[in-house]
Design an enzyme around this catalytic site. Structure first.
Site, short mmCIF file in Angstrom:
data_model
loop_
_atom_site.label_atom_id
_atom_site.label_comp_id
_atom_site.label_asym_id
_atom_site.label_seq_id
_atom_site.Cartn_x
_atom_site.Cartn_y
_atom_site.Cartn_z
N CYS A 75 0.88 -1.18 0.00
CA CYS A 75 0.00 0.00 0.00
C CYS A 75 0.91 1.22 0.00
O CYS A 75 1.62 1.46 0.99
CB CYS A 75 -0.91 -0.01 1.22
SG CYS A 75 -1.94 1.48 1.35
N HIS A 161 -2.17 -4.61 -10.62
CA HIS A 161 -2.86 -3.43 -11.16
C HIS A 161 -3.15 -3.61 -12.64
O HIS A 161 -2.28 -4.08 -13.39
CB HIS A 161 -2.00 -2.17 -10.98
CG HIS A 161 -1.88 -1.74 -9.55
ND1 HIS A 161 -2.75 -0.86 -8.97
CD2 HIS A 161 -1.01 -2.13 -8.57
CE1 HIS A 161 -2.41 -0.69 -7.70
NE2 HIS A 161 -1.36 -1.45 -7.43
N GLU A 210 -10.11 0.21 -6.18
CA GLU A 210 -9.17 -0.67 -5.50
C GLU A 210 -9.75 -2.05 -5.20
O GLU A 210 -10.92 -2.18 -4.78
CB GLU A 210 -8.72 -0.05 -4.17
CG GLU A 210 -7.75 1.10 -4.32
CD GLU A 210 -6.98 1.37 -3.03
OE1 GLU A 210 -6.80 0.43 -2.24
OE2 GLU A 210 -6.58 2.53 -2.82
N CYS A 219 -4.58 6.19 -4.72
CA CYS A 219 -3.97 4.86 -4.59
C CYS A 219 -2.50 5.00 -4.98
O CYS A 219 -2.20 5.30 -6.15
CB CYS A 219 -4.69 3.85 -5.50
SG CYS A 219 -3.98 2.19 -5.44
N GLY A 222 -1.28 2.28 -7.22
CA GLY A 222 -1.98 2.48 -8.49
C GLY A 222 -1.36 3.58 -9.32
O GLY A 222 -1.24 3.47 -10.54
#
Ligand SMILES: N[C@H](CCC[C@H](N)C(=O)O)C(=O)O
Length: 276
Positions: A75, A161, A210, A219, A222
């Site tokens: 994260c 992703h 997400e 994100c 991301g």
């Protein structure tokens, strides 16, 4: 037991951060879901756990749970908050902090202006590493959703992703298409879905649906994945400013084999206690 926690966010992607070095607790998936609930619980996109390292050259272990209770590999917005948290709580005086995650090591640099730069490691592009069902590595892949054909980028930042190009993020079908791609059978472990609008070779806009949390205001992984896919598709140079709904990230990547560097803010909102 009474559990101490800190509520934090990175560009509105919000977290419950728990120090499991100074206190002891275990979380079952159902409990994480309840704590994540914005009406019946504390409310967050992810739960971040700060633990003692189990690897020799790490300062901490960093574990991440989505709002649905699933434990995940990385994260990025949370990594910046992790650095802010361990320094504010005097768990370290270091400015360069090495953390181990399920998705690989991260190097966190606490900057003078309260921002944090994270060395996110090199992106993983082999389908088997994402994981994504494809015969060979490619810059884009065809994906069929409800009979509709999409060209996507597929990148792992430790977590998976998919990156779609859109004309304008404000009109992107995030709510309609996001969950269908999140659970697409070609992504056996699910996937985070980025909707990328390219503004120039050094700027873009991004919205992310997400995995395990739905659309968030930002994100970090991301943003890194979208930038990598944009470089591979020859849309971006090696330094890009990405505007997400909650704010802006600076992403740098010199190309395959090099690490992705992400810089952005980390904010403490409040400290709290909860009986669990
Ligand atoms: N939902 C992600 C984890 C959180 C990533 C995001 N909050 C970030 O800042 O990178 C996943 O299931 O892989």
């Amino acid at each position: 037991m009474l559990l101490h926690f800190t509520k934090m966010h990175g560009l509105g992607n919000d977290f419950m951060v728990v120090d499991l070095i100074s206190q002891r607790a275990r979380f079952k998936p159902e409990q994480v879901k309840q704590l994540a609930d914005r009406h019946f619980g504390i409310g967050f996109d992810q739960l971040l756990l700060v633990e003692a390292p189990t690897e020799p050259d790490a300062d901490f272990r960093y574990r991440i749970y989505n709002a649905d209770g699933s434990e995940v590999e990385n994260c990025g917005n949370g990594a910046r908050c992790f650095a802010r948290f361990v320094r504010d709580k005097k768990l370290t005086i270091k400015r360069e902090i090495r953390v181990q995650t399920a998705g690989g090591p991260l190097l966190l640099h606490a900057l003078d202006d309260q921002r944090v730069t994270v060395n996110m490691g090199a992106p993983r592009l082999q389908p088997s590493e994402i994981p994504f069902h494809a015969n060979e590595k490619a810059t884009t892949y065809p994906l069929i959703v409800d009979g509709q054909h999409y060209d996507i980028g597929a990148v792992s930042m430790g977590n998976p992703h998919a990156v779609l190009a859109v004309e304008a993020v404000d009109q992107a079908p995030v709510t309609a298409l996001g969950p269908k791609i999140e659970h697409h059978p070609d992504f056996p472990q699910g996937v985070n879905v980025g909707f990328l609008e390219v503004i120039s070779r050094t700027e873009g806009r991004l919205r992310v649906f997400e995995r395990g949390s739905g659309e968030t205001l930002a994100c970090g992984t991301g943003a890194c994945a979208a930038m990598v896919s944009g470089v591979l598709r020859n849309w971006f140079d090696t330094t890009v400013t990405l505007h997400l709904r909650g704010g802006t990230l600076e992403i740098e990547w010199a190309g395959p084999g090099h690490p992705v560097m992400m810089t952005g803010p980390a904010v403490r909102v409040f400290d709290g206690q909860i009986l669990i």
